[in-house]
Design a protein around this motif. Structure first.
Motif, PDB file in Angstrom:
ATOM      1  N   ARG A  24     -25.803  14.229 -13.415  1.00 54.87           N
ATOM      2  CA  ARG A  24     -26.270  15.257 -12.616  1.00 54.87           C
ATOM      3  C   ARG A  24     -27.386  16.089 -13.302  1.00 54.87           C
ATOM      4  NH1 ARG A  24     -20.861  18.285 -11.982  1.00 54.87           N
ATOM      5  NH2 ARG A  24     -20.048  16.523 -12.921  1.00 54.87           N
ATOM      6  N   GLU A  25     -27.643  15.838 -14.596  1.00 58.88           N
ATOM      7  CA  GLU A  25     -29.004  16.664 -15.019  1.00 58.88           C
ATOM      8  C   GLU A  25     -30.201  16.305 -14.497  1.00 58.88           C
ATOM      9  OE1 GLU A  25     -28.524  18.991 -17.268  1.00 58.88           O
ATOM     10  OE2 GLU A  25     -26.286  18.906 -16.898  1.00 58.88           O
ATOM     11  N   VAL A  26     -30.285  15.037 -13.953  1.00 54.79           N
ATOM     12  CA  VAL A  26     -31.245  14.519 -13.161  1.00 54.79           C
ATOM     13  C   VAL A  26     -31.794  15.528 -12.133  1.00 54.79           C
ATOM     14  CG1 VAL A  26     -32.326  12.549 -11.962  1.00 54.79           C
ATOM     15  CG2 VAL A  26     -30.896  12.251 -14.025  1.00 54.79           C
ATOM     16  N   LEU A  27     -30.964  16.159 -11.456  1.00 57.28           N
ATOM     17  CA  LEU A  27     -31.134  16.900 -10.142  1.00 57.28           C
ATOM     18  C   LEU A  27     -31.610  18.276 -10.537  1.00 57.28           C
ATOM     19  CD1 LEU A  27     -28.217  15.677  -8.258  1.00 57.28           C
ATOM     20  CD2 LEU A  27     -30.559  15.107  -7.991  1.00 57.28           C
ATOM     21  N   ARG A  28     -31.622  18.749 -12.077  1.00 53.87           N
ATOM     22  CA  ARG A  28     -31.774  20.022 -12.210  1.00 53.87           C
ATOM     23  C   ARG A  28     -33.242  20.335 -12.340  1.00 53.87           C
ATOM     24  NH1 ARG A  28     -27.514  22.935 -13.120  1.00 53.87           N
ATOM     25  NH2 ARG A  28     -25.812  21.865 -13.909  1.00 53.87           N
ATOM     26  N   GLU A 225     -35.102   8.976  -4.207  1.00 51.95           N
ATOM     27  CA  GLU A 225     -35.718   8.570  -5.395  1.00 51.95           C
ATOM     28  C   GLU A 225     -34.822   9.343  -6.530  1.00 51.95           C
ATOM     29  OE1 GLU A 225     -38.291   6.331  -7.315  1.00 51.95           O
ATOM     30  OE2 GLU A 225     -38.291   6.450  -5.090  1.00 51.95           O
ATOM     31  N   ARG A 226     -34.629  10.494  -6.219  1.00 55.35           N
ATOM     32  CA  ARG A 226     -33.877  11.251  -7.081  1.00 55.35           C
ATOM     33  C   ARG A 226     -32.513  11.087  -7.473  1.00 55.35           C
ATOM     34  NH1 ARG A 226     -37.137  16.135  -9.208  1.00 55.35           N
ATOM     35  NH2 ARG A 226     -35.425  16.728 -10.512  1.00 55.35           N
ATOM     36  N   SER A 227     -31.736  10.654  -6.337  1.00 59.46           N
ATOM     37  CA  SER A 227     -30.539  10.309  -6.322  1.00 59.46           C
ATOM     38  C   SER A 227     -30.231   9.205  -7.218  1.00 59.46           C
ATOM     39  CB  SER A 227     -29.944  10.577  -4.713  1.00 59.46           C
ATOM     40  OG  SER A 227     -30.488   9.481  -4.198  1.00 59.46           O
ATOM     41  N   LYS A 228     -31.012   8.177  -7.025  1.00 63.13           N
ATOM     42  CA  LYS A 228     -30.628   6.868  -7.759  1.00 63.13           C
ATOM     43  C   LYS A 228     -30.080   7.035  -9.250  1.00 63.13           C
ATOM     44  CE  LYS A 228     -33.808   4.305  -5.213  1.00 63.13           C
ATOM     45  NZ  LYS A 228     -35.487   3.870  -5.177  1.00 63.13           N
ATOM     46  N   PRO A 229     -30.811   7.737  -9.985  1.00 60.67           N
ATOM     47  CA  PRO A 229     -30.093   7.887 -11.408  1.00 60.67           C
ATOM     48  C   PRO A 229     -29.279   8.922 -11.373  1.00 60.67           C
ATOM     49  CG  PRO A 229     -32.347   9.126 -11.456  1.00 60.67           C
ATOM     50  CD  PRO A 229     -32.181   8.197 -10.011  1.00 60.67           C
ATOM     51  N   ALA A 230     -29.229   9.889 -10.448  1.00 58.86           N
ATOM     52  CA  ALA A 230     -27.952  11.061 -10.430  1.00 58.86           C
ATOM     53  C   ALA A 230     -26.830  10.548 -10.053  1.00 58.86           C
ATOM     54  CB  ALA A 230     -28.635  12.049  -9.596  1.00 58.86           C
ATOM     55  N   LEU A 232     -23.500   7.906  -8.710  1.00 59.52           N
ATOM     56  CA  LEU A 232     -23.177   6.521  -8.569  1.00 59.52           C
ATOM     57  C   LEU A 232     -23.533   5.642  -7.454  1.00 59.52           C
ATOM     58  CD1 LEU A 232     -19.589   7.222 -10.117  1.00 59.52           C
ATOM     59  CD2 LEU A 232     -21.675   6.151 -11.278  1.00 59.52           C
ATOM     60  N   ASP A 233     -23.548   4.255  -7.517  1.00 57.15           N
ATOM     61  CA  ASP A 233     -23.849   3.412  -6.349  1.00 57.15           C
ATOM     62  C   ASP A 233     -22.623   4.063  -5.316  1.00 57.15           C
ATOM     63  OD1 ASP A 233     -26.050   2.130  -7.551  1.00 57.15           O
ATOM     64  OD2 ASP A 233     -24.606   0.643  -8.483  1.00 57.15           O
ATOM     65  N   ASN A 234     -23.090   4.060  -3.957  1.00 58.18           N
ATOM     66  CA  ASN A 234     -22.472   4.395  -2.851  1.00 58.18           C
ATOM     67  C   ASN A 234     -21.902   5.481  -2.907  1.00 58.18           C
ATOM     68  OD1 ASN A 234     -23.011   1.605  -2.028  1.00 58.18           O
ATOM     69  ND2 ASN A 234     -21.405   0.728  -3.166  1.00 58.18           N
ATOM     70  N   ALA A 235     -21.927   6.405  -3.726  1.00 55.67           N
ATOM     71  CA  ALA A 235     -21.292   8.038  -3.719  1.00 55.67           C
ATOM     72  C   ALA A 235     -22.011   8.740  -2.951  1.00 55.67           C
ATOM     73  CB  ALA A 235     -21.327   8.450  -5.143  1.00 55.67           C
ATOM     74  N   LEU A 236     -23.172   8.251  -2.176  1.00 53.05           N
ATOM     75  CA  LEU A 236     -23.880   9.342  -1.320  1.00 53.05           C
ATOM     76  C   LEU A 236     -24.268   8.763  -0.038  1.00 53.05           C
ATOM     77  CD1 LEU A 236     -25.508  11.934  -1.981  1.00 53.05           C
ATOM     78  CD2 LEU A 236     -27.211  10.856  -2.567  1.00 53.05           C
ATOM     79  N   SER A 237     -23.542   9.367   0.927  1.00 47.75           N
ATOM     80  CA  SER A 237     -24.015   8.978   2.310  1.00 47.75           C
ATOM     81  C   SER A 237     -25.135   9.436   2.626  1.00 47.75           C
ATOM     82  CB  SER A 237     -22.719   9.693   3.192  1.00 47.75           C
ATOM     83  OG  SER A 237     -22.941  11.143   3.504  1.00 47.75           O
ATOM     84  N   GLU A 238     -25.814   8.255   3.633  1.00 49.92           N
ATOM     85  CA  GLU A 238     -27.145   8.858   4.151  1.00 49.92           C
ATOM     86  C   GLU A 238     -26.982   9.781   4.974  1.00 49.92           C
ATOM     87  OE1 GLU A 238     -28.693   4.449   5.282  1.00 49.92           O
ATOM     88  OE2 GLU A 238     -29.975   5.974   6.300  1.00 49.92           O
ATOM     89  N   GLY A 239     -26.151  10.195   5.773  1.00 50.63           N
ATOM     90  CA  GLY A 239     -26.048  11.414   6.427  1.00 50.63           C
ATOM     91  C   GLY A 239     -26.207  12.827   5.542  1.00 50.63           C
ATOM     92  N   ALA A 240     -25.582  12.727   4.468  1.00 46.09           N
ATOM     93  CA  ALA A 240     -25.574  13.863   3.654  1.00 46.09           C
ATOM     94  C   ALA A 240     -27.218  13.990   3.040  1.00 46.09           C
ATOM     95  CB  ALA A 240     -24.853  13.718   2.260  1.00 46.09           C
ATOM     96  N   VAL A 241     -27.732  13.040   2.545  1.00 47.39           N
ATOM     97  CA  VAL A 241     -29.132  13.177   2.200  1.00 47.39           C
ATOM     98  C   VAL A 241     -29.992  13.637   3.269  1.00 47.39           C
ATOM     99  CG1 VAL A 241     -31.170  12.007   1.382  1.00 47.39           C
ATOM    100  CG2 VAL A 241     -29.086  11.253   0.714  1.00 47.39           C
ATOM    101  N   SER A 242     -29.936  12.955   4.434  1.00 51.64           N
ATOM    102  CA  SER A 242     -30.765  13.293   5.636  1.00 51.64           C
ATOM    103  C   SER A 242     -30.604  15.050   6.133  1.00 51.64           C
ATOM    104  CB  SER A 242     -30.304  12.692   6.931  1.00 51.64           C
ATOM    105  OG  SER A 242     -30.660  11.462   6.606  1.00 51.64           O
TER     106      SER A 242
END
Ligand code: ADP
Ligand code: MG
Length: 416
Positions: A24-28, A225-230, A232-242
Protein backbone atom coordinates in the motif's frame (compact mmCIF):
# COMPACT_ATOMS: atom_id res chain seq x y z
CA UNK A 1 -16.41 -10.13 23.85
CA UNK A 2 -13.76 -8.60 26.07
CA UNK A 3 -11.60 -5.75 24.79
CA UNK A 4 -8.68 -8.12 24.38
CA UNK A 5 -10.85 -10.51 22.38
CA UNK A 6 -11.96 -7.68 20.09
CA UNK A 7 -8.39 -6.57 19.48
CA UNK A 8 -7.18 -10.08 19.03
CA UNK A 9 -9.83 -10.56 16.40
CA UNK A 10 -8.90 -7.29 14.64
CA UNK A 11 -5.17 -8.06 14.63
CA UNK A 12 -5.52 -11.70 13.62
CA UNK A 13 -7.78 -10.75 10.77
CA UNK A 14 -5.44 -8.00 9.68
CA UNK A 15 -2.44 -10.29 9.53
CA UNK A 16 -4.34 -13.10 7.81
CA UNK A 17 -5.77 -10.58 5.41
CA UNK A 18 -3.21 -9.91 2.76
CA UNK A 19 -6.03 -10.32 0.30
CA UNK A 20 -6.22 -6.76 -1.02
CA UNK A 21 -2.86 -4.99 -0.93
CA UNK A 22 0.48 -6.12 -2.24
CA UNK A 23 2.19 -2.90 -1.10
CA UNK A 24 0.00 0.00 0.00
CA UNK A 25 2.99 2.33 0.46
CA UNK A 26 3.10 2.70 -3.31
CA UNK A 27 -0.12 4.75 -3.08
CA UNK A 28 1.24 7.31 -0.62
CA UNK A 29 1.70 10.93 -1.72
CA UNK A 30 5.45 10.99 -1.36
CA UNK A 31 6.10 7.78 -3.26
CA UNK A 32 7.82 8.69 -6.50
CA UNK A 33 6.61 6.33 -9.25
CA UNK A 34 8.90 5.24 -12.06
CA UNK A 35 6.40 6.07 -14.73
CA UNK A 36 4.36 9.26 -15.00
CA UNK A 37 1.80 8.72 -17.78
CA UNK A 38 0.37 11.81 -19.53
CA UNK A 39 3.24 14.01 -18.45
CA UNK A 40 5.62 13.20 -21.31
CA UNK A 41 5.38 16.74 -22.65
CA UNK A 42 6.25 18.32 -19.28
CA UNK A 43 9.09 15.86 -18.64
CA UNK A 44 10.56 16.65 -22.05
CA UNK A 45 10.16 20.40 -21.74
CA UNK A 46 11.70 20.52 -18.26
CA UNK A 47 14.46 18.16 -19.42
CA UNK A 48 15.28 20.38 -22.39
CA UNK A 49 15.45 23.43 -20.16
CA UNK A 50 17.88 21.91 -17.66
CA UNK A 51 20.03 19.93 -20.14
CA UNK A 52 22.47 22.78 -21.00
CA UNK A 53 23.89 22.57 -17.50
CA UNK A 54 25.53 19.27 -18.48
CA UNK A 55 27.67 21.22 -20.93
CA UNK A 56 28.54 23.95 -18.47
CA UNK A 57 25.95 26.58 -19.34
CA UNK A 58 23.72 28.30 -16.79
CA UNK A 59 20.10 27.29 -17.29
CA UNK A 60 17.10 29.57 -17.43
CA UNK A 61 14.93 30.07 -14.40
CA UNK A 62 11.72 28.10 -14.70
CA UNK A 63 8.25 28.73 -13.39
CA UNK A 64 6.00 25.70 -13.14
CA UNK A 65 2.36 26.11 -12.38
CA UNK A 66 -0.86 24.17 -12.24
CA UNK A 67 -3.50 23.14 -9.70
CA UNK A 68 -2.76 20.72 -6.87
CA UNK A 69 -2.31 17.07 -7.75
CA UNK A 70 -1.38 17.66 -11.38
CA UNK A 71 2.05 16.06 -10.98
CA UNK A 72 4.27 19.16 -10.64
CA UNK A 73 6.25 17.91 -7.67
CA UNK A 74 6.55 14.36 -9.00
CA UNK A 75 7.70 15.45 -12.46
CA UNK A 76 10.21 18.00 -11.13
CA UNK A 77 11.80 15.54 -8.72
CA UNK A 78 11.87 12.88 -11.40
CA UNK A 79 13.63 15.11 -13.93
CA UNK A 80 16.15 16.54 -11.46
CA UNK A 81 17.00 13.15 -9.95
CA UNK A 82 17.71 11.94 -13.45
CA UNK A 83 19.74 15.06 -14.21
CA UNK A 84 21.87 14.43 -11.15
CA UNK A 85 22.61 10.88 -12.30
CA UNK A 86 23.59 12.13 -15.76
CA UNK A 87 25.69 14.94 -14.28
CA UNK A 88 27.76 12.37 -12.36
CA UNK A 89 28.21 10.41 -15.56
CA UNK A 90 29.47 13.49 -17.42
CA UNK A 91 31.39 14.88 -14.46
CA UNK A 92 29.38 18.09 -14.57
CA UNK A 93 29.41 20.11 -11.31
CA UNK A 94 25.62 20.18 -10.92
CA UNK A 95 23.68 20.03 -7.68
CA UNK A 96 20.08 20.68 -6.84
CA UNK A 97 18.21 21.35 -3.64
CA UNK A 98 14.50 20.79 -3.22
CA UNK A 99 12.66 22.89 -0.62
CA UNK A 100 8.96 22.86 0.07
CA UNK A 101 8.35 26.48 1.03
CA UNK A 102 5.00 25.86 2.68
CA UNK A 103 6.53 23.30 5.03
CA UNK A 104 9.66 25.37 5.61
CA UNK A 105 7.32 28.20 6.61
CA UNK A 106 9.74 31.15 6.58
CA UNK A 107 12.45 32.69 4.42
CA UNK A 108 14.94 31.94 7.17
CA UNK A 109 14.16 28.22 7.02
CA UNK A 110 14.23 28.16 3.22
CA UNK A 111 17.73 29.68 3.15
CA UNK A 112 18.77 27.45 6.04
CA UNK A 113 17.75 24.38 3.98
CA UNK A 114 19.71 25.67 1.00
CA UNK A 115 22.76 26.18 3.23
CA UNK A 116 22.40 22.74 4.76
CA UNK A 117 22.34 21.07 1.36
CA UNK A 118 25.70 22.71 0.63
CA UNK A 119 27.10 21.69 3.99
CA UNK A 120 27.09 25.23 5.39
CA UNK A 121 26.07 25.26 9.03
CA UNK A 122 23.36 27.66 10.17
CA UNK A 123 21.85 27.77 13.65
CA UNK A 124 18.15 26.93 13.88
CA UNK A 125 17.42 30.54 14.91
CA UNK A 126 19.40 33.58 15.95
CA UNK A 127 20.71 35.05 12.71
CA UNK A 128 18.91 37.61 10.60
CA UNK A 129 17.59 36.50 7.20
CA UNK A 130 20.21 38.76 5.62
CA UNK A 131 23.02 36.98 7.48
CA UNK A 132 21.80 33.54 6.44
CA UNK A 133 21.53 34.77 2.88
CA UNK A 134 25.13 36.07 2.97
CA UNK A 135 26.43 32.75 4.30
CA UNK A 136 24.54 31.00 1.53
CA UNK A 137 26.03 33.25 -1.14
CA UNK A 138 29.59 32.93 0.17
CA UNK A 139 29.30 29.17 0.63
CA UNK A 140 27.73 28.66 -2.77
CA UNK A 141 30.40 30.67 -4.57
CA UNK A 142 33.14 28.71 -2.82
CA UNK A 143 31.59 25.41 -4.01
CA UNK A 144 32.03 26.34 -7.68
CA UNK A 145 28.91 24.53 -8.93
CA UNK A 146 25.74 25.02 -10.93
CA UNK A 147 23.14 25.06 -8.23
CA UNK A 148 19.48 24.50 -9.04
CA UNK A 149 17.13 25.69 -6.33
CA UNK A 150 13.67 24.13 -6.43
CA UNK A 151 11.16 26.19 -4.48
CA UNK A 152 8.01 24.09 -4.33
CA UNK A 153 4.70 25.66 -3.25
CA UNK A 154 6.41 29.03 -3.42
CA UNK A 155 2.98 30.70 -3.62
CA UNK A 156 2.30 29.76 0.01
CA UNK A 157 5.43 31.57 1.19
CA UNK A 158 4.80 34.64 -0.94
CA UNK A 159 1.28 35.07 0.36
CA UNK A 160 2.58 35.30 3.92
CA UNK A 161 6.03 36.85 3.50
CA UNK A 162 6.08 38.62 0.15
CA UNK A 163 8.54 37.85 -2.63
CA UNK A 164 11.72 39.41 -1.18
CA UNK A 165 13.45 36.05 -1.07
CA UNK A 166 12.80 35.42 -4.74
CA UNK A 167 14.00 38.86 -5.64
CA UNK A 168 17.30 38.30 -3.84
CA UNK A 169 17.73 34.90 -5.49
CA UNK A 170 17.01 36.15 -9.01
CA UNK A 171 19.66 38.87 -8.54
CA UNK A 172 22.25 36.62 -7.01
CA UNK A 173 24.19 35.63 -10.12
CA UNK A 174 25.35 39.22 -10.46
CA UNK A 175 27.48 38.81 -7.35
CA UNK A 176 28.67 35.22 -7.85
CA UNK A 177 32.04 34.56 -9.50
CA UNK A 178 32.60 30.81 -9.53
CA UNK A 179 29.06 29.41 -9.15
CA UNK A 180 25.75 29.94 -10.87
CA UNK A 181 22.31 29.61 -9.41
CA UNK A 182 19.06 28.84 -11.24
CA UNK A 183 15.59 28.75 -9.78
CA UNK A 184 12.75 26.36 -10.42
CA UNK A 185 9.66 27.91 -8.82
CA UNK A 186 6.52 25.80 -8.46
CA UNK A 187 3.13 27.37 -7.78
CA UNK A 188 -0.25 25.75 -7.09
CA UNK A 189 -1.89 29.13 -7.43
CA UNK A 190 -2.50 30.22 -11.00
CA UNK A 191 -2.87 33.92 -10.25
CA UNK A 192 0.81 34.60 -10.90
CA UNK A 193 0.38 38.22 -11.88
CA UNK A 194 -1.27 38.97 -8.56
CA UNK A 195 1.26 36.99 -6.56
CA UNK A 196 4.57 38.20 -7.95
CA UNK A 197 6.08 41.60 -8.41
CA UNK A 198 6.44 42.12 -12.21
CA UNK A 199 10.26 42.22 -12.02
CA UNK A 200 10.40 38.97 -10.10
CA UNK A 201 7.85 37.34 -12.37
CA UNK A 202 9.74 38.20 -15.52
CA UNK A 203 13.10 36.94 -14.29
CA UNK A 204 11.58 33.84 -12.73
CA UNK A 205 9.57 32.84 -15.78
CA UNK A 206 12.34 32.79 -18.38
CA UNK A 207 10.75 29.41 -19.12
CA UNK A 208 7.27 28.29 -18.14
CA UNK A 209 5.84 24.82 -17.86
CA UNK A 210 2.09 24.49 -17.40
CA UNK A 211 0.44 21.47 -15.82
CA UNK A 212 -3.20 21.27 -16.79
CA UNK A 213 -5.63 19.10 -14.80
CA UNK A 214 -6.01 15.44 -15.72
CA UNK A 215 -9.28 14.27 -17.23
CA UNK A 216 -11.08 11.11 -16.08
CA UNK A 217 -9.46 8.89 -18.73
CA UNK A 218 -5.98 10.07 -17.83
CA UNK A 219 -6.64 9.57 -14.13
CA UNK A 220 -7.86 6.07 -14.84
CA UNK A 221 -4.61 5.24 -16.64
CA UNK A 222 -2.58 6.74 -13.82
CA UNK A 223 -4.51 4.72 -11.25
CA UNK A 224 -4.14 1.47 -13.21
CA UNK A 225 -0.41 2.06 -13.45
CA UNK A 226 -0.03 2.82 -9.74
CA UNK A 227 -2.34 0.00 -8.69
CA UNK A 228 -0.26 -2.77 -10.29
CA UNK A 229 2.41 -2.81 -7.58
CA UNK A 230 -0.09 -1.69 -4.90
CA UNK A 231 -2.86 -4.29 -5.18
CA UNK A 232 -2.86 -8.06 -5.52
CA UNK A 233 -3.96 -9.45 -8.88
CA UNK A 234 -7.73 -9.32 -9.30
CA UNK A 235 -8.19 -7.46 -5.99
CA UNK A 236 -9.36 -4.30 -7.71
CA UNK A 237 -12.54 -4.02 -9.77
CA UNK A 238 -12.47 -1.86 -12.88
CA UNK A 239 -15.60 -0.11 -11.64
CA UNK A 240 -13.82 1.02 -8.48
CA UNK A 241 -10.90 2.48 -10.42
CA UNK A 242 -13.21 4.27 -12.84
CA UNK A 243 -15.24 5.73 -10.01
CA UNK A 244 -12.13 7.07 -8.23
CA UNK A 245 -11.03 8.63 -11.51
CA UNK A 246 -14.47 10.12 -12.20
CA UNK A 247 -14.84 11.59 -8.70
CA UNK A 248 -11.38 13.18 -8.79
CA UNK A 249 -11.93 14.48 -12.33
CA UNK A 250 -15.23 16.07 -11.31
CA UNK A 251 -13.37 18.12 -8.72
CA UNK A 252 -10.37 19.44 -10.59
CA UNK A 253 -8.42 16.54 -12.04
CA UNK A 254 -6.38 15.97 -8.91
CA UNK A 255 -4.29 12.76 -9.01
CA UNK A 256 -3.62 12.97 -5.28
CA UNK A 257 -7.32 12.89 -4.54
CA UNK A 258 -7.78 9.93 -6.91
CA UNK A 259 -4.97 8.02 -5.19
CA UNK A 260 -6.38 8.80 -1.74
CA UNK A 261 -9.78 7.48 -2.77
CA UNK A 262 -8.23 4.30 -4.12
CA UNK A 263 -6.09 3.68 -1.03
CA UNK A 264 -8.89 4.33 1.44
CA UNK A 265 -11.33 2.23 -0.62
CA UNK A 266 -8.80 -0.61 -0.41
CA UNK A 267 -8.58 -0.18 3.34
CA UNK A 268 -12.36 -0.21 3.67
CA UNK A 269 -12.58 -3.44 1.66
CA UNK A 270 -9.77 -4.94 3.71
CA UNK A 271 -11.51 -4.12 6.96
CA UNK A 272 -14.65 -5.81 5.66
CA UNK A 273 -12.59 -8.91 4.94
CA UNK A 274 -13.41 -8.64 1.22
CA UNK A 275 -11.18 -9.91 -1.58
CA UNK A 276 -12.11 -7.31 -4.19
CA UNK A 277 -12.39 -3.52 -3.94
CA UNK A 278 -15.80 -2.48 -5.26
CA UNK A 279 -17.50 0.79 -6.19
CA UNK A 280 -19.40 0.86 -2.90
CA UNK A 281 -16.05 0.86 -1.06
CA UNK A 282 -15.06 3.96 -3.03
CA UNK A 283 -18.29 5.70 -1.99
CA UNK A 284 -17.51 4.88 1.60
CA UNK A 285 -13.93 6.08 1.17
CA UNK A 286 -15.25 9.39 -0.12
CA UNK A 287 -17.26 9.86 3.07
CA UNK A 288 -14.29 8.93 5.26
CA UNK A 289 -11.99 11.37 3.53
CA UNK A 290 -14.49 14.21 3.69
CA UNK A 291 -15.12 13.53 7.38
CA UNK A 292 -11.38 13.55 8.14
CA UNK A 293 -10.93 16.74 6.17
CA UNK A 294 -13.60 18.47 8.23
CA UNK A 295 -12.27 17.16 11.55
CA UNK A 296 -8.71 18.24 10.71
CA UNK A 297 -9.90 21.67 9.59
CA UNK A 298 -11.87 22.16 12.82
CA UNK A 299 -8.99 21.03 15.03
CA UNK A 300 -6.55 23.39 13.33
CA UNK A 301 -8.67 26.54 13.62
CA UNK A 302 -7.44 29.43 15.73
CA UNK A 303 -9.08 29.90 19.12
CA UNK A 304 -11.37 32.71 17.95
CA UNK A 305 -12.51 30.84 14.85
CA UNK A 306 -13.30 27.85 17.05
CA UNK A 307 -15.37 30.11 19.31
CA UNK A 308 -17.26 31.42 16.27
CA UNK A 309 -18.04 27.88 15.08
CA UNK A 310 -19.18 26.94 18.58
CA UNK A 311 -21.39 30.03 18.77
CA UNK A 312 -23.09 29.22 15.48
CA UNK A 313 -23.46 25.61 16.54
CA UNK A 314 -25.18 26.56 19.82
CA UNK A 315 -27.47 29.00 18.04
CA UNK A 316 -28.41 26.47 15.41
CA UNK A 317 -30.18 24.55 18.15
CA UNK A 318 -32.69 27.37 18.67
CA UNK A 319 -33.03 28.93 15.22
CA UNK A 320 -32.92 26.59 12.27
CA UNK A 321 -32.99 29.10 9.43
CA UNK A 322 -29.64 30.75 10.07
CA UNK A 323 -28.45 33.57 12.30
CA UNK A 324 -26.99 37.01 11.65
CA UNK A 325 -23.51 38.25 12.57
CA UNK A 326 -24.82 40.49 15.37
CA UNK A 327 -26.43 37.51 17.09
CA UNK A 328 -23.32 35.39 16.72
CA UNK A 329 -21.35 38.20 18.29
CA UNK A 330 -23.51 38.13 21.41
CA UNK A 331 -23.06 34.41 21.99
CA UNK A 332 -19.40 34.66 21.02
CA UNK A 333 -18.85 37.43 23.60
CA UNK A 334 -20.32 35.20 26.26
CA UNK A 335 -18.10 32.28 25.24
CA UNK A 336 -15.04 34.54 25.28
CA UNK A 337 -15.89 35.49 28.83
CA UNK A 338 -16.23 31.82 29.78
CA UNK A 339 -12.77 31.07 28.37
CA UNK A 340 -11.29 34.32 29.70
CA UNK A 341 -10.11 35.91 26.46
CA UNK A 342 -10.91 39.42 25.21
CA UNK A 343 -13.41 39.22 22.31
CA UNK A 344 -12.75 40.54 18.82
CA UNK A 345 -14.87 43.30 17.32
CA UNK A 346 -17.97 42.41 15.33
CA UNK A 347 -16.19 43.49 12.17
CA UNK A 348 -13.25 41.11 12.72
CA UNK A 349 -15.76 38.43 13.53
CA UNK A 350 -17.38 39.07 10.15
CA UNK A 351 -14.02 38.37 8.48
CA UNK A 352 -13.69 35.11 10.39
CA UNK A 353 -17.21 34.10 9.31
CA UNK A 354 -16.22 34.69 5.66
CA UNK A 355 -13.09 32.59 6.09
CA UNK A 356 -15.05 29.76 7.68
CA UNK A 357 -17.56 30.03 4.84
CA UNK A 358 -14.84 29.60 2.21
CA UNK A 359 -13.47 26.60 4.12
CA UNK A 360 -16.91 25.01 3.91
CA UNK A 361 -17.41 24.87 7.68
CA UNK A 362 -20.08 27.55 7.77
CA UNK A 363 -22.56 28.56 5.13
CA UNK A 364 -23.33 32.26 4.77
CA UNK A 365 -26.15 33.24 2.47
CA UNK A 366 -27.30 36.75 1.65
CA UNK A 367 -31.08 37.01 1.98
CA UNK A 368 -33.43 39.87 1.27
CA UNK A 369 -35.34 41.25 4.24
CA UNK A 370 -37.81 43.20 2.08
CA UNK A 371 -37.83 46.86 3.04
CA UNK A 372 -35.18 46.26 5.70
CA UNK A 373 -32.58 45.58 3.00
CA UNK A 374 -30.37 42.53 2.82
CA UNK A 375 -28.64 40.54 5.47
CA UNK A 376 -26.41 37.52 5.80
CA UNK A 377 -27.86 34.37 7.31
CA UNK A 378 -25.23 32.04 8.67
CA UNK A 379 -25.59 28.32 9.27
CA UNK A 380 -23.36 25.43 10.20
CA UNK A 381 -22.39 23.23 7.23
CA UNK A 382 -21.11 20.43 9.45
CA UNK A 383 -23.30 18.14 11.60
CA UNK A 384 -23.61 19.23 15.26
CA UNK A 385 -22.38 15.79 16.31
CA UNK A 386 -19.03 16.34 14.57
CA UNK A 387 -18.59 19.75 16.20
CA UNK A 388 -19.42 18.25 19.55
CA UNK A 389 -16.96 15.38 19.15
CA UNK A 390 -14.11 17.59 18.04
CA UNK A 391 -14.59 20.26 20.70
CA UNK A 392 -15.27 17.88 23.57
CA UNK A 393 -11.75 16.57 22.99
CA UNK A 394 -10.31 20.13 22.94
CA UNK A 395 -8.38 20.81 26.14
CA UNK A 396 -9.34 24.46 26.34
CA UNK A 397 -12.87 24.41 24.95
CA UNK A 398 -14.12 20.99 26.05
CA UNK A 399 -16.48 22.43 28.67
CA UNK A 400 -18.12 24.67 26.05
CA UNK A 401 -19.32 21.79 23.88
CA UNK A 402 -22.37 21.27 26.10
CA UNK A 403 -22.56 24.80 27.45
CA UNK A 404 -25.88 26.63 27.21
CA UNK A 405 -25.32 30.31 26.51
CA UNK A 406 -27.46 32.50 28.73
CA UNK A 407 -28.17 35.04 26.02
CA UNK A 408 -29.59 32.35 23.75
CA UNK A 409 -33.21 32.32 24.96
CA UNK A 410 -33.32 36.10 24.64
CA UNK A 411 -32.23 35.94 21.04
CA UNK A 412 -34.55 33.03 20.32
CA UNK A 413 -37.58 34.87 21.70
CA UNK A 414 -36.66 38.24 20.19
CA UNK A 415 -37.98 39.51 16.82
CA UNK A 416 -36.59 37.41 14.00
P1 ADP B 1 1.33 18.59 -7.42
O1 ADP B 1 2.74 18.80 -7.00
O2 ADP B 1 1.00 19.16 -8.76
O3 ADP B 1 0.34 19.01 -6.38
P2 ADP B 1 2.08 15.82 -7.19
O4 ADP B 1 3.24 15.75 -8.09
O5 ADP B 1 2.35 15.86 -5.73
O6 ADP B 1 1.11 17.02 -7.61
O7 ADP B 1 1.12 14.60 -7.52
C1 ADP B 1 0.13 14.14 -6.59
C2 ADP B 1 0.18 12.64 -6.47
O8 ADP B 1 -0.23 12.07 -7.71
C3 ADP B 1 1.56 12.11 -6.19
O9 ADP B 1 1.46 10.97 -5.38
C4 ADP B 1 2.08 11.73 -7.57
O10 ADP B 1 3.01 10.69 -7.48
C5 ADP B 1 0.82 11.30 -8.28
N1 ADP B 1 0.86 11.58 -9.70
C6 ADP B 1 0.66 12.78 -10.30
N2 ADP B 1 0.76 12.69 -11.64
C7 ADP B 1 1.02 11.39 -11.89
C8 ADP B 1 1.20 10.63 -13.10
N3 ADP B 1 1.16 11.22 -14.29
N4 ADP B 1 1.43 9.30 -12.98
C9 ADP B 1 1.48 8.71 -11.77
N5 ADP B 1 1.31 9.34 -10.61
C10 ADP B 1 1.07 10.67 -10.67
MG1 MG C 1 3.32 19.68 -5.19
Amino acid sequence: MSNADILNDVFERFVANTRIFRDREVLRHDHLPERLPHREEQVRSLGETVAPVLRGARISNILIYGKTGTGKTAVTKYVLNYLEVKAKEFNAPVRFCYVNCRMAGSEYRVFASLCQSLGISVPFTGLSVGEVFDRFRTGLDASAIFFIVVLDEVDALIKVRGDGLLYELTRMNETLCKSKVSIVGISNDLRLKELFDPRVLSSLSEEEVVFRPYDADELRNILFERSKPAFLDNALSEGAVSLCAALAAAEHGDARRALDLLRVAGEVAERRGATVVLEENVREAEKHIEHNRVVEALKNLTLHSKLVVLSVSHMGKVSSNGVITGEIHEVYNELCQEVGVPPLTQRRLGTLVNELDSMGLLNAKVVSMGRYGRTKKIKLSVPHSVIKNVFTADARLGHLADYEPKCLHMIASGPN
